[in-house]
Design an enzyme around this catalytic site. Sequence first.
Site, PDB file in Angstrom:
ATOM      1  N   ASN A  43       1.013  -1.282  -0.072  1.00 18.82           N
ATOM      2  CA  ASN A  43       0.130   0.037  -0.059  1.00 18.82           C
ATOM      3  C   ASN A  43       0.874   1.315   0.082  1.00 18.82           C
ATOM      4  O   ASN A  43       2.005   1.268   0.785  1.00 18.82           O
ATOM      5  CB  ASN A  43      -1.069  -0.111   1.174  1.00 18.82           C
ATOM      6  CG  ASN A  43      -0.250  -0.340   2.449  1.00 18.82           C
ATOM      7  OD1 ASN A  43       0.777  -0.769   2.789  1.00 18.82           O
ATOM      8  ND2 ASN A  43      -1.155   0.224   3.588  1.00 18.82           N
ATOM      9  N   GLU A  45       0.326   5.055   0.807  1.00 17.38           N
ATOM     10  CA  GLU A  45      -0.672   6.275   1.339  1.00 17.38           C
ATOM     11  C   GLU A  45      -0.389   7.493   0.591  1.00 17.38           C
ATOM     12  O   GLU A  45       1.027   7.651   0.212  1.00 17.38           O
ATOM     13  CB  GLU A  45      -0.730   6.279   2.626  1.00 17.38           C
ATOM     14  CG  GLU A  45      -1.441   4.538   2.898  1.00 17.38           C
ATOM     15  CD  GLU A  45      -1.703   4.865   4.494  1.00 17.38           C
ATOM     16  OE1 GLU A  45      -1.077   5.719   5.268  1.00 17.38           O
ATOM     17  OE2 GLU A  45      -2.278   3.771   4.865  1.00 17.38           O
ATOM     18  N   CYS A  54      -4.180   0.719  -2.645  1.00 20.69           N
ATOM     19  CA  CYS A  54      -4.022  -0.352  -1.659  1.00 20.69           C
ATOM     20  C   CYS A  54      -2.857  -1.246  -2.354  1.00 20.69           C
ATOM     21  O   CYS A  54      -2.559  -1.362  -3.594  1.00 20.69           O
ATOM     22  CB  CYS A  54      -5.421  -1.194  -1.853  1.00 20.69           C
ATOM     23  SG  CYS A  54      -6.608  -0.461  -0.826  1.00 20.69           S
ATOM     24  N   GLU A  56      -3.378  -4.595  -2.958  1.00 21.38           N
ATOM     25  CA  GLU A  56      -3.638  -5.428  -4.120  1.00 21.38           C
ATOM     26  C   GLU A  56      -3.506  -4.593  -5.376  1.00 21.38           C
ATOM     27  O   GLU A  56      -3.341  -5.126  -6.515  1.00 21.38           O
ATOM     28  CB  GLU A  56      -5.130  -5.716  -4.026  1.00 21.38           C
ATOM     29  CG  GLU A  56      -5.327  -6.670  -2.559  1.00 21.38           C
ATOM     30  CD  GLU A  56      -5.550  -5.822  -1.410  1.00 21.38           C
ATOM     31  OE1 GLU A  56      -4.859  -4.627  -1.249  1.00 21.38           O
ATOM     32  OE2 GLU A  56      -6.461  -6.219  -0.586  1.00 21.38           O
ATOM     33  N   CYS A  87     -10.370  -4.885   0.363  1.00 16.59           N
ATOM     34  CA  CYS A  87     -11.476  -4.050   0.575  1.00 16.59           C
ATOM     35  C   CYS A  87     -12.304  -4.293  -0.684  1.00 16.59           C
ATOM     36  O   CYS A  87     -12.053  -5.106  -1.583  1.00 16.59           O
ATOM     37  CB  CYS A  87     -10.900  -2.643   0.594  1.00 16.59           C
ATOM     38  SG  CYS A  87     -10.349  -2.017  -0.816  1.00 16.59           S
ATOM     39  N   CYS A  90     -10.793  -3.333  -3.968  1.00 18.76           N
ATOM     40  CA  CYS A  90     -10.041  -4.382  -4.411  1.00 18.76           C
ATOM     41  C   CYS A  90     -10.398  -5.576  -4.977  1.00 18.76           C
ATOM     42  O   CYS A  90     -10.190  -6.282  -5.871  1.00 18.76           O
ATOM     43  CB  CYS A  90      -8.925  -4.680  -3.338  1.00 18.76           C
ATOM     44  SG  CYS A  90      -7.817  -3.108  -3.305  1.00 18.76           S
TER      45      CYS A  90
HETATM   46  N1  THU Z   1      -5.492  -1.499   2.464  1.00 18.67           N
HETATM   47  C1  THU Z   1      -4.991  -2.237   1.359  1.00 18.67           C
HETATM   48  O1  THU Z   1      -3.688  -1.941   1.142  1.00 18.67           O
HETATM   49  N2  THU Z   1      -5.800  -3.373   0.845  1.00 18.67           N
HETATM   50  C2  THU Z   1      -7.047  -3.550   1.291  1.00 18.67           C
HETATM   51  O2  THU Z   1      -7.704  -4.464   0.851  1.00 18.67           O
HETATM   52  C3  THU Z   1      -7.408  -2.725   2.463  1.00 18.67           C
HETATM   53  C4  THU Z   1      -6.770  -1.601   2.903  1.00 18.67           C
HETATM   54  C5  THU Z   1      -4.737  -0.285   3.004  1.00 18.67           C
HETATM   55  C6  THU Z   1      -5.111   1.075   2.597  1.00 18.67           C
HETATM   56  C7  THU Z   1      -4.711   1.838   3.564  1.00 18.67           C
HETATM   57  O3  THU Z   1      -3.118   2.373   3.463  1.00 18.67           O
HETATM   58  C8  THU Z   1      -4.581   0.984   4.806  1.00 18.67           C
HETATM   59  O4  THU Z   1      -4.529  -0.439   4.270  1.00 18.67           O
HETATM   60  C9  THU Z   1      -5.481   1.264   5.994  1.00 18.67           C
HETATM   61  O5  THU Z   1      -6.681   1.174   5.479  1.00 18.67           O
END
Ligand code: THU
Length: 136
Positions: A43, A45, A54, A56, A87, A90
């Site tokens: 991920n 940010e 994310c 994925e 999520c 994704c």
């Molecule tokens: N996140 C992912 O990388 N994948 C997911 O399927 C759910 C959430 C990340 C997004 C964010 O950087 C952190 O997790 C917290 O939400």
Amino acid sequence: MTDTPAIAAELRRLLPHAHAPYSGVQVAAAVEGADGRVHYGVNVENAAYPQGLCAEASAISAAVTSGTKTLRRVYVASSLPGLVWPCGGCRQKIFEFSTPGCVVVTVGRDGQTASATIEALLPHGFRLDPADVRRI
Ligand code: THU
């Protein structure tokens, strides 16, 4: 088929590569293409929160960049104590490139795993046939 313990070990190694200064949640993902090659992502940010990516999505971008558009397995691991599932957004991104029965494997901190097909995680996922789109 890929070796889950080896992928899990690689995901654990990659977790510190995540850029997650805002949530503090590091996520790493791997996607296995129909050709057997595995692509990784973490991920990423952003200070403008909605611009964050994310893990994925990062892994899928790496796969598509290297010429892979059919996925047969997806792995996800995080720094959280419990198992993490993709999520909703994704799930749709995985669905776009999944082959029928594509399995999503979530890997916990102590190596415990759980799995489900993408069809179970995203029933009635949205698909478009490009031929139909061009006709509209
Ligand atoms: N996140 C992912 O990388 N994948 C997911 O399927 C759910 C959430 C990340 C997004 C964010 O950087 C952190 O997790 C917290 O939400």
